[in-house]
Scaffold this active site. Structure first.
Site, mmCIF file in Angstrom:
data_model
loop_
_atom_site.group_PDB
_atom_site.id
_atom_site.type_symbol
_atom_site.label_atom_id
_atom_site.label_comp_id
_atom_site.label_asym_id
_atom_site.label_seq_id
_atom_site.Cartn_x
_atom_site.Cartn_y
_atom_site.Cartn_z
ATOM 1 N N ASP A 118 -4.780 -7.317 5.744
ATOM 2 C CA ASP A 118 -5.409 -6.083 6.253
ATOM 3 C C ASP A 118 -5.921 -6.257 7.686
ATOM 4 O O ASP A 118 -6.880 -5.598 8.093
ATOM 5 C CB ASP A 118 -6.567 -5.634 5.342
ATOM 6 N N LYS A 137 -1.560 -5.676 10.923
ATOM 7 C CA LYS A 137 -0.233 -6.179 11.293
ATOM 8 C C LYS A 137 0.737 -5.048 11.582
ATOM 9 O O LYS A 137 1.635 -5.192 12.411
ATOM 10 C CB LYS A 137 0.333 -7.053 10.167
ATOM 11 N N GLY A 141 0.769 -3.493 2.288
ATOM 12 C CA GLY A 141 1.115 -2.253 2.972
ATOM 13 C C GLY A 141 0.895 -2.326 4.465
ATOM 14 O O GLY A 141 0.019 -3.045 4.945
ATOM 15 N N HIS A 142 1.733 -1.619 5.196
ATOM 16 C CA HIS A 142 1.567 -1.464 6.642
ATOM 17 C C HIS A 142 1.459 0.027 6.944
ATOM 18 O O HIS A 142 2.246 0.828 6.433
ATOM 19 C CB HIS A 142 2.762 -2.024 7.415
ATOM 20 N N GLN A 161 0.286 -9.778 3.610
ATOM 21 C CA GLN A 161 -1.000 -10.394 3.248
ATOM 22 C C GLN A 161 -1.519 -11.283 4.397
ATOM 23 O O GLN A 161 -1.216 -11.031 5.543
ATOM 24 C CB GLN A 161 -0.890 -11.169 1.933
#
Length: 430
Positions: free
Chosen positions: A13, A16, A40-41, A224
């Site tokens: 988080d 990225k 998630g991005h 991650q």
């Protein structure tokens, strides 16, 4: 011309998505090399928001090849849904723009079910899993009973592999008082989804070798963060794959010499989702303020993130274990307006000062942070695009972080918008 691996240096988080998108505009190939759809991005491109879990961030940019490597565990139903979502947003996804390693492991419905069953049944250590089947899929991969993308091409082979798989899983489910899996139903589900996955199946290691020979720029995109690494993180409160940059080679089928620059995405404070030790966590209004200003909620799960001060000890350690060349410092603007800031520069453990994050689970829970206090700044850093736009105290904070973690800042992100980035050192030109 360098190839770049992007990894998180904390617990994930770190932001990225924006950095990978910023770099992917100049890359020819973007590769996901580990994890699954538990990460998630969020990308913001020309005001349009894309939320990606499995698809590499390069997919939203035309003219790129996006690769899901063999180190990723792929939920075929989640993948197809995500493809449909981005296609509805105007993104082209076909066999020329997306390649999935034929030897990638599949996540099946029984994996997510087992994830939830075990987490709910545990009376001891709860990991805080996303319940998406990531861990159980990696378990089957390591135990050599997994079903892989290439298996979808052979119905008879698939039947035999399902039978072997269910010998294990149905025994587990019986012990957990859960209904047994119907092998015929699972086979039918896989045969139905197979054409939609096989459309993208390819020999990924060969495609990457061709890209290398053609001197293409390759961006390896991690999920991650380093402290969730299965070996080097806060075990057992970790993910089920290796998240450090060394996995970029293994998880995509290239040699380690193919990675020339490792960019560690690093938040200007610290957050964590789920269970596990967090030495600098704040339980007061300061922590609440960081969460509110930083909008700290998980992209995939929506879970509220725990917030705390920057932990230089932890990041210095991930710089070493991950071979990080330089960092991209993100969310500096969240610290705007604070009178003073604290940085963890060491730990106290059983009355002794230590300068590393221990591996022992009990020691990780027992360490107490040792802080340095720095002056904050009242001016805004939001949207700054040069060092001259930053307050003097913000520059001092950044320089001290560099000194403490023993790695330079290569990029500085000052908002979710991709243009609001200060480039110090170009990873692709290293």
């Amino acid at each position: 011309m360098a190839n770049v691996a992007v990894v998180g240096s904390q617990w994930g988080d770190e932001g990225k998505g924006k950095i990978v998108d910023w770099l992917s505009e100049r890359a020819d190939v973007v590769v996901r090399f580990q994890g699954g759809h538990n990460a998630g991005h969020t990308l913001v491109v020309d005001g349009k928001v894309y939320k990606l879990s499995l698809l590499p961030s390069g997919i939203v940019r035309g003219g790129k090849i996006s690769v899901i490597g063999n180190g990723v565990v792929v939920d075929p139903w989640a993948l197809v849904k995500e493809i449909e979502t981005v296609r509805a947003q105007g993104v082209t996804v076909d066999h020329t723009t997306l390649k999935i390693a034929e030897n990638a492991t599949l996540i099946l419905p029984l994996h997510g079910e087992l994830d939830a069953l075990r987490e709910d049944a545990s009376s001891a250590v709860k990991i805080g899993t996303t319940r998406r089947g990531i861990g159980p899929a990696y378990e089957d991969k390591a135990a050599r009973r997994a079903i892989r993308v290439c298996d979808l091409t052979d119905t008879e082979l698939l039947k035999r592999k399902i039978s072997t798989l269910l010998d294990h899983h149905n025994a587990l489910r019986k012990g957990l008082s859960a209904p047994l899996v119907d092998g015929d139903k699972l086979l039918a589900q896989l045969l139905e989804i197979a054409p939609k996955v096989l459309e993208f199946s390819d020999i990924v290691w060969r495609r990457l070798d061709e890209a290398k020979k053609a001197r293409k720029r390759v961006l390896f995109e991690g999920a991650q963060g380093a402290m969730l690494d299965n070996d080097h993180g806060t075990y057992p409160f970790v993910t089920s794959s290796n998240t450090v940059a060394g996995q970029a080679a293994v998880g995509s089928g290239v040699g380690p010499g193919s990675i020339n620059f490792v960019l560690g995405i690093t938040k200007a404070y610290t957050t964590r989702v789920g269970e596990g030790p967090f030495p600098t966590e704040l339980f007061d209004e300061v922590g609440e303020g960081l969460g509110a200003r930083g909008r700290e909620f998980g992209v995939v799960t929506g879970r509220k993130r725990r917030c705390g001060w920057f932990d230089a000890v932890m990041v210095r350690q991930t710089v070493k274990t991950g071979g990080i060349t330089g960092i991209a410092l993100t969310k500096l603007d969240v610290l705007d307006g604070m009178d003073e800031l604290k940085i963890c520069v060491g730990y106290e453990l059983n009355g002794k000062k230590i300068d590393y994050f221990p591996s022992n689970m009990a020691d990780q829970a027992a360490v107490k942070p040792i802080y340095e206090t720095m002056a904050g700044w009242s001016e805004s850093t939001f949207g700054a695009r040069s060092w001259a736009d930053l307050p003097a105290e913000a520059v001092k904070y950044i320089r001290h972080v560099e000194e403490l973690i023993e790695a330079p800042v290569a990029l500085l992100s000052t908002s979710p918008e991709r243009e609001d980035t200060i480039l110090v050192r170009d990873p692709f030109e290293d």
